[in-house]
Scaffold this motif. Structure first.
Motif, short mmCIF file in Angstrom:
data_model
loop_
_atom_site.label_atom_id
_atom_site.label_comp_id
_atom_site.label_asym_id
_atom_site.label_seq_id
_atom_site.Cartn_x
_atom_site.Cartn_y
_atom_site.Cartn_z
N ARG A 1 16.01 21.62 29.24
CA ARG A 1 15.46 20.34 29.69
C ARG A 1 15.84 19.28 28.67
O ARG A 1 15.57 19.41 27.49
N GLU B 1 13.88 27.82 34.78
CA GLU B 1 14.29 26.70 33.93
C GLU B 1 14.76 27.23 32.58
O GLU B 1 14.07 27.97 31.90
N ARG C 1 9.69 24.34 38.33
CA ARG C 1 9.40 23.49 37.19
C ARG C 1 8.51 24.24 36.18
O ARG C 1 7.77 25.16 36.55
N GLU D 1 14.55 15.53 37.16
CA GLU D 1 13.10 15.58 37.34
C GLU D 1 12.48 14.31 36.76
O GLU D 1 12.78 13.93 35.62
#
Length: 429
Positions: free
Chosen positions: A261, A258, A421, A211
């Motif tokens: 990250r 998600e 996201r 991303e």
């Protein structure tokens, strides 16, 4: 005289011969006439038999038939033969039958597979497996396979269902369900494990995506004292400029959500520029109480005092060109949320393109609209979304509940590539 004797002798011989033949013929006729007529059906084929046999056993012996313990006979072997009797005989056949991987040998007089299965009282359902059609003829030495279906709980990435299957292993089950595993996906059991109705098959779908997020770089405000300006008066000597940095994240998606990250790369696209502000320190004598407030005076930057103080202006993440974004701690009462975001378009079968608040998305493909849960973000609210920009909360959706939003984009391709996201959302009004 000799001729007469010869003639008489010949006549006597012929008379004896003829008499013997007559007696023999009459005996044969009588023998045949005393036979009983019996209808014999042997393995489905019919025959009319004339016999002097006294019992059914003698009759079958005349036909070279030996009755086995598994054969089927319509009469007892000791039953006497009567005229017009109909005797049915079916020889048994030996076959192999495997039920749920347990093999056995069976003898049967059934003509078809269906008839044999029915005779075994297996109580098979349509979902069960039989290796042959029910109308197939039974052949000696043939092998039949039967598998009874069991119900298995399947959890594929959070989608749960109960499935009837005749598979014996986990791998065979997944193959029959056309379920494939990607490289990162995790299976709670091994493919070679035996399938059980009380052990669920659970698949954790894992996806790693890249991303790219653009964020504004903070700039600093430098305050310098200036004795040429009235005390307390400020003058901007040079404007500050917000910089821009591109951050690349590796995002882990677990079952569509998600879960992790990590920042892997950060590139400064544009450096920020400090803002310099002159702060007046000159004290002027006040002549009267009603004297007007001193006017702001602009002076060259070189006349400012060198003594300075520095304060930092915090900017917020954005991928849009919005120069001014309210911060989380802004005095304006802006509410900031972190929400799960997906994307949608008006290009779908049966979609009208009209939002819950009446916006025609097909006629306004560039309109910034998000679908929200009205209990979280009121319809009609003006919002700012990280990576999307300023928008209006103008739509709803059946799957948009709680801390979720759906961003409108012009095309279906953009919606598919957006994925899932976690973004920052500011409710502006």
């Amino acid at each position: 005289m000799k001729d007469v004797k010869s003639v008489l002798s010949s006549a006597l011989v012929w008379t004896f011969v003829i008499s013997t033949l007559c007696i023999t013929f009459l005996g044969f006729v009588m023998f045949e006439a005393t036979k009983a007529s019996v209808q014999v059906t042997r393995d489905g084929e019919h025959q009319l038999i004339r016999t002097h046999a006294d019992t059914v056993e003698e009759l079958l012996s005349e036909m070279n038939v030996t009755v086995g313990s598994y054969d089927q006979l319509s009469h007892e072997l000791s039953q006497p033969i009567t005229y017009g009797m109909d005797v049915e005989y079916t020889a048994s056949k030996s076959i192999n039958l495997t039920i749920d991987n347990k093999e056995g040998r069976y003898h049967t007089t059934a003509a078809t597979v269906g008839e044999f299965i029915e005779g075994q009282e297996l109580d098979l359902k349509a979902r069960d497996y039989i290796s042959h059609d029910s109308g197939s003829s039974i052949e000696g030495g043939m092998s039949l396979e039967v598998a009874k279906a069991i119900q298995v709980k399947l959890n594929d990435g959070g989608e749960k269902q109960n499935v009837w299957t005749t598979a014996s292993t986990v791998g065979e089950f997944l193959e029959k369900q056309n379920v494939t595993l990607d490289e990162l996906d995790k299976l709670n059991v091994s493919k070679g494990d035996k399938l059980h109705t009380d052990i669920p098959v659970s698949i954790t779908r894992i996806e790693k995506v890249t991303e790219i997020v653009q964020e504004e770089l903070e700039y600093t405000v430098i305050t310098q004292k200036d004795d040429s300006l009235p005390k307390g008066e400020e003058r901007v000597v040079s404007d500050g400029e917000v910089g821009m940095v591109t951050k690349e994240y590796k995002v882990t998606i677990t079952n569509g959500e998600e879960s992790d990250r990590k920042l892997v790369r950060e590139t400064v696209e544009k450096e920020s520029k400090d803002q310099v502000v002159a702060l007046g320190t000159k004290v002027e004598k006040v002549e009267t109480a009603s004297e007007a407030e001193p006017k702001r005076v602009t002076v060259p930057a070189e006349k400012t005092d060198q003594e300075s103080t520095v304060r930092t202006v915090a900017t917020t993440k954005t991928a849009s060109d919005a120069p001014s974004i309210p911060s989380r701690d802004s005095d304006s009462g802006v509410k900031t949320l972190h929400m799960k975001a997906t994307a949608y378009s008006a290009d779908c079968p049966g979609c009208s393109g009209i939002t819950a608040t009446g916006i025609n998305l097909k006629e306004n493909p560039e309109q910034k609209v998000i679908a929200v849960d009205p209990n979280v973000i009121p319809l009609g609210s003006r919002v700012w979304v990280e990576g999307y920009g300023y928008a209006v909360a103008g739509d709803t959706g059946g799957a948009i509940q709680g801390n979720k939003i759906d961003l409108f984009v012009p095309s279906k391709g953009e919606a598919n590539s957006f994925g899932h996201r976690t973004v920052q959302v500011k409710i502006l009004e």
